[in-house]
Design a protein around this motif. Structure first.
Motif, mmCIF file in Angstrom:
data_model
loop_
_atom_site.group_PDB
_atom_site.id
_atom_site.type_symbol
_atom_site.label_atom_id
_atom_site.label_comp_id
_atom_site.label_asym_id
_atom_site.label_seq_id
_atom_site.Cartn_x
_atom_site.Cartn_y
_atom_site.Cartn_z
ATOM 1 N N UNK A 238 20.349 -97.786 125.416
ATOM 2 C CA UNK A 238 19.927 -99.167 125.156
ATOM 3 C C UNK A 238 20.672 -100.164 126.035
ATOM 4 N N UNK A 239 21.798 -99.730 126.625
ATOM 5 C CA UNK A 239 22.519 -100.655 127.499
ATOM 6 C C UNK A 239 21.657 -100.961 128.726
ATOM 7 N N UNK A 240 21.239 -99.943 129.476
ATOM 8 C CA UNK A 240 20.424 -100.228 130.654
ATOM 9 C C UNK A 240 19.020 -100.678 130.267
ATOM 10 N N UNK A 241 18.425 -100.028 129.255
ATOM 11 C CA UNK A 241 16.988 -100.215 129.040
ATOM 12 C C UNK A 241 16.629 -101.362 128.113
ATOM 13 N N UNK A 242 17.624 -102.025 127.565
ATOM 14 C CA UNK A 242 17.321 -103.267 126.858
ATOM 15 C C UNK A 242 18.297 -104.365 127.311
ATOM 16 N N UNK A 243 19.556 -104.146 127.108
ATOM 17 C CA UNK A 243 20.568 -105.170 127.394
ATOM 18 C C UNK A 243 20.523 -105.626 128.855
ATOM 19 N N UNK A 244 20.489 -104.667 129.765
ATOM 20 C CA UNK A 244 20.503 -105.008 131.190
ATOM 21 C C UNK A 244 19.111 -105.411 131.694
ATOM 22 N N UNK A 245 18.081 -104.645 131.303
ATOM 23 C CA UNK A 245 16.743 -104.890 131.860
ATOM 24 C C UNK A 245 16.058 -106.082 131.198
ATOM 25 N N UNK A 246 16.458 -106.418 129.999
ATOM 26 C CA UNK A 246 15.773 -107.474 129.243
ATOM 27 C C UNK A 246 16.813 -108.394 128.593
ATOM 28 N N UNK A 247 17.583 -109.120 129.430
ATOM 29 C CA UNK A 247 18.714 -109.886 128.889
ATOM 30 C C UNK A 247 18.298 -110.942 127.860
#
Ligand code: 26V
Length: 824
Positions: free
Chosen positions: A475-484
């Motif tokens: 979820x770090x790359x695929x939500x937090x990073x990609x969808x700030x």
């Protein structure tokens, strides 16, 4: 100097700016006023790297001392994508770097865009390895990945006249700040030659492998920082180089040309990533890659173990090795060889250690993807390993025979050696026999392998050896990073960012579906993400699309079983339907943008024709004034991790429509739903578990079920079931030349002719059209849609790779977290 300062001081804006400028003027040797976005990226990357290295050193130093049990994840592919943004977010330095960079006169987003993707993987299997490395680091597990440092990653795809063309991905052109070359760590890897057998003093036969050639493996370390922890794990990638000793031999024999040739051949081993996924090619160089990599990795692991001065029998208490598909299966044979031939253990003692150490993940049931190596080729490259495989097989079959006497058919089916011309080594069988646990990657898939490819092995070993570990995504790359923006909204709503380490907390969003203001914010963020994607589409495809249309996405490797073909056929059906409408009827059509992306294996003719068809349809549809904004079709070229980071947050609906029983899990399905995108899909892979979590009202399911597939194929083959009439209409349109010269597409259309439609496009066609109509209708009610979207995100906690990795750690590897202490 900053290393000697406390972390707080070292990571303030001023110190960071100094470190960036320092790298500009010294490492890059440029004047600070003479900087473009790319050199800004390089300098920021180098400054980030300094901080990564300090964590890496601290972590590895503390782990060396404590020496807990570690897991080693052997994967021929690590599809990492970009590193900078991720490293800064994970280390908690993003905001400070943003400020530092902006104050230096740069835009952080532009700087981030300058980084090339590390694309050392094909698709799902390689990206899964990358997500697992992020979770292992975040959860403080002592873990190393081992892989190859390819000079060329997966090819770059360009579309020329509608066709895919491949260009080399020489990603190391501008140096790679995310690796630490360990030029001092060099391991000699041998090939070929012959085996000498002799009796030792106790009359035991000993085997001495006298190799014919050798190369060096050089280590490159890639630091993997966990999210909001001091822990920093490692991926060690091997690069092949000529051995000095060996070229000297040829040189001294006066054969200069041969020595140069040998040197070039040595470098070739890690030159290029094989771009096939799900098809076995049987190339000698690929087998060389596999041995080079597994032998270097095992040597490294064994060397680390030996430092602890423990007994060999403790090896499985210190070391767990996970095999990511059958590609590293030779590690089983190599460990047995090291223990028996070099460490002089008895065969049985060695084999017990080996089988306690290894576990194996299967990622596909497609027969064409099952790895097999021809015995003569194998013998030429690895003569001693072949003997060991034959012995493993002999002892194994003897035990099978004892348990199930007089069943020749069974022995033939279970044998590691397939009796063909020439004989073939079945790597999946070897992996099962040499491991203590075998897992599939989603519930359906894990059950399927137990009843199909590994059925006999379940009967022999029992059920407990065959388990499920449903895939997950970070979820770090695929939500937090990609969808700030969405990440911020979630953090505000849940009153903190704990959910990023415990994704089940997303459940707290479920109560917000009735909050109209929240729904509005939610949908505004989706729209902003669609605007961003529309810009990317304009730049890459030169097509203007409206962010108010429904964005319908299918991005993944192009493969017949994934049925992009069925998708574009239904797009043609939609096009024809719109064309036949009156103006009044058109007024009620839901506008849709159909977005495709993905690479086809360069030798996969039919998959490449699908890309051509998509582009031909797009060319006609997009310029048809009778259709206008009601339908647009785009193929985004060169789909990769960083493009996915733009696409995933922007989808309204995504397509996961493989023939039931063929997609082992899928992981992009999880990424889309986590970002509030709905899915249309079949009852296949992890779709089934997503359905269970989010509820049937929030997903569009269609098509046959896995257990029906065989009967449907049979009926079509032997009872001549006629083709679906809507599909027939679409095919006629293609054959009439609606989209370019129909001759081009004839081979593609042939795959559907009655009796041949292996992936059951005709059988699922009507229900697929119906599901698409349900999507259109549901999208019209934006209030209800927004509730579905929120429920999607809220109920995806299960699909965090943190959950997957914890299950592996506890149920397969038997390892515990070892939190690194922050020593300032
Ligand atoms: C297989 C082969 C076969 C031999 C030659 C080269 C080669 C290269 C890669 C592969 C891997 C194919 C298997 C694979 O990628 N499976 C995908 O794994 C994902 C992660 O578990 C899963 O989500 C996808 O459903 C599955 O297709």
């Amino acid at each position: 100097l900053w290393e000697r300062l406390s972390k707080k001081e070292a990571n303030d804006v001023e110190t960071i700016q100094k470190s960036i400028v320092h790298h500009v003027t010294t490492t890059l040797a440029r004047a600070a006023y003479n900087m473009d976005n790319f050199s800004a990226y390089q300098a920021v990357a180098l400054s980030t790297r300094d901080r990564l290295i300090s964590r890496w050193n601290e972590t590895q130093g503390q782990l060396s001392k404590a020496d807990p049990k570690r897991v080693y994840y052997l994967s021929l592919e690590f599809l990492l994508g970009r590193s900078m943004d991720n490293a800064l977010l994970n280390m908690g330095l993003k905001d400070t770097y943003d400020k530092s960079v902006e104050q230096l006169g740069f835009n952080m987003e532009d700087v981030i865009e300058s980084e090339v993707d590390a694309a050392l993987g094909n698709g799902g299997l390689g990206r899964l390895a990358a997500c697992y490395m992020d979770s292992l680091a975040t959860l403080d597990y002592p873990a190393w990945g081992y892989g190859l440092r390819y000079n060329y990653g997966i090819f770059q795809q360009r579309i020329v006249d509608g066709y895919q063309t491949e260009f080399p991905d020489y990603w190391l052109n501008f140096d790679n700040p995310w690796e630490l070359p360990r030029l001092d760590i060099s391991i000699q890897i041998s090939f070929g030659g012959h085996v000498q057998a002799s009796q030792d003093e106790y009359g035991v036969t000993r085997h001495n492998w006298i190799p014919g050639s050798s190369v060096q493996a050089i280590a490159y370390d890639v630091p993997i920082p966990g999210y909001h922890t001091e822990n920093c794990n490692n991926i060690r990638l091997w690069r092949s180089k000529p051995t000095k000793v060996f070229d000297l031999t040829s040189f001294n024999e006066g054969n200069y040309e041969k020595s140069v040739e040998d040197a070039t051949n040595a470098e070739k081993i890690t030159s290029v990533l094989y771009p096939n996924d799900n098809t076995m090619a049987g190339k000698e160089l690929r087998l060389k890659q596999q041995y080079f990599w597994t032998a270097a990795s095992l040597h490294d692991i064994v060397r680390r173990f030996k430092k602890s001065m423990r007994e060999w029998s403790n090896f499985p208490d210190q070391v767990a090795i996970q095999l990511n598909d059958t590609h590293p299966t030779l590690a089983i044979v190599e460990l047995q060889r090291l223990l028996v031939d070099e460490e002089m253990l008895s065969w049985d003692d060695a084999w017990e250690i080996v089988t306690k150490t290894f576990a194996f993940t299967n990622h596909t049931v497609l027969p064409e993807a099952m790895e097999k190596w021809s015995v003569p080729m194998f013998e030429y490259l690895l003569p001693r390993h072949l003997q060991i495989i034959f012995d493993i097989n002999l002892f194994f079959l003897q035990k099978v025979e004892t348990k199930f006497p007089n069943d020749r058919g069974l022995l033939n089916r279970m044998s590691i050696i397939e009796e063909a011309q020439p004989q073939q080594i079945r790597m999946a069988h070897l992996a099962v026999v040499g491991s203590h646990k075998v897992n599939g990657v989603a519930a359906l898939h894990s059950n399927l392998i137990k009843t199909t490819i590994f059925k006999d092995f379940v009967d022999y070993y029992g059920e407990e050896k065959f388990i499920n570990k449903t895939n997950g995504i970070t979820p770090r790359r695929w939500l937090h990073q990609a969808n700030p923006q969405l990440s911020n909204l979630i953090t505000e709503t849940l009153g903190g960012d704990k959910w990023l380490k415990d994704l089940s907390l997303l459940k707290g969003l479920n109560t917000k579906t009735e909050d109209a203001a929240f729904r509005k914010q939610w949908m505004q963020i989706k729209r902003a993400n669609k605007v961003r994607l529309a810009e990317l589409i304009k730049t890459r495809c030169d097509v203007e699309v409206s962010p108010d249309a429904l964005f319908d996405v299918q991005v993944k490797r192009i493969h017949e079983y994934k049925r992009q073909f069925m998708n574009i056929l239904v797009v043609i059906h939609r096009y024809r339907t719109i064309k036949s409408m009156t103006a009044a009827q058109k007024a009620s059509v839901q506008p849709r943008v159909v977005i495709f992306g993905g690479k086809a294996a360069p030798g996969y003719y039919i998959a490449k024709l699908v890309i051509k068809l998509i582009n031909s349809v797009a060319a006609v549809v997009n310029q048809d004034p009778a259709v206008g904004d009601l339908l647009k079709v785009v193929f985004i070229p060169d789909y990769n991790v960083s493009v996915a980071e733009v696409i995933v947050p922007a989808s309204d609906i995504s397509q996961h429509i493989s023939t039931a029983g063929t997609e082992a899990s899928g992981t992009s399905n999880m990424k889309f739903v986590l970002n509030g995108g709905l899915i249309i899909g079949t009852l296949d892979g992890a779709n089934i578990e997503i359905l269970e979590e989010i509820g049937e009202d929030n997903i569009f399911i269609f098509g046959c079920m896995a257990h029906e597939v065989e009967d449907l194929r049979h009926a079509q083959r032997y009872r001549g079931v006629p083709m679906d009439p809507a599909l027939q209409g679409v095919i006629s349109a293609i054959e009439r030349g609606t989209f370019e010269d129909p001759k081009i597409f004839q081979p593609l259309i042939s795959t559907l002719t009655v009796g041949k439609d292996f992936y059951l496009i005709s059988a699922d066609f009507a229900s697929y059209i119906a599901a698409n109509q349900q999507v259109d209708a549901a999208y019209k009610n934006q209030d209800e849609w927004s509730k579905k979207s929120i429920r999607c995100t809220a109920n995806m906690g299960k699909f965090s790779s943190d959950r997957s990795v914890k299950e592996y750690a506890e149920e397969i590897w038997n390892i515990k977290p070892y939190p690194v202490v922050d020593e300032g």
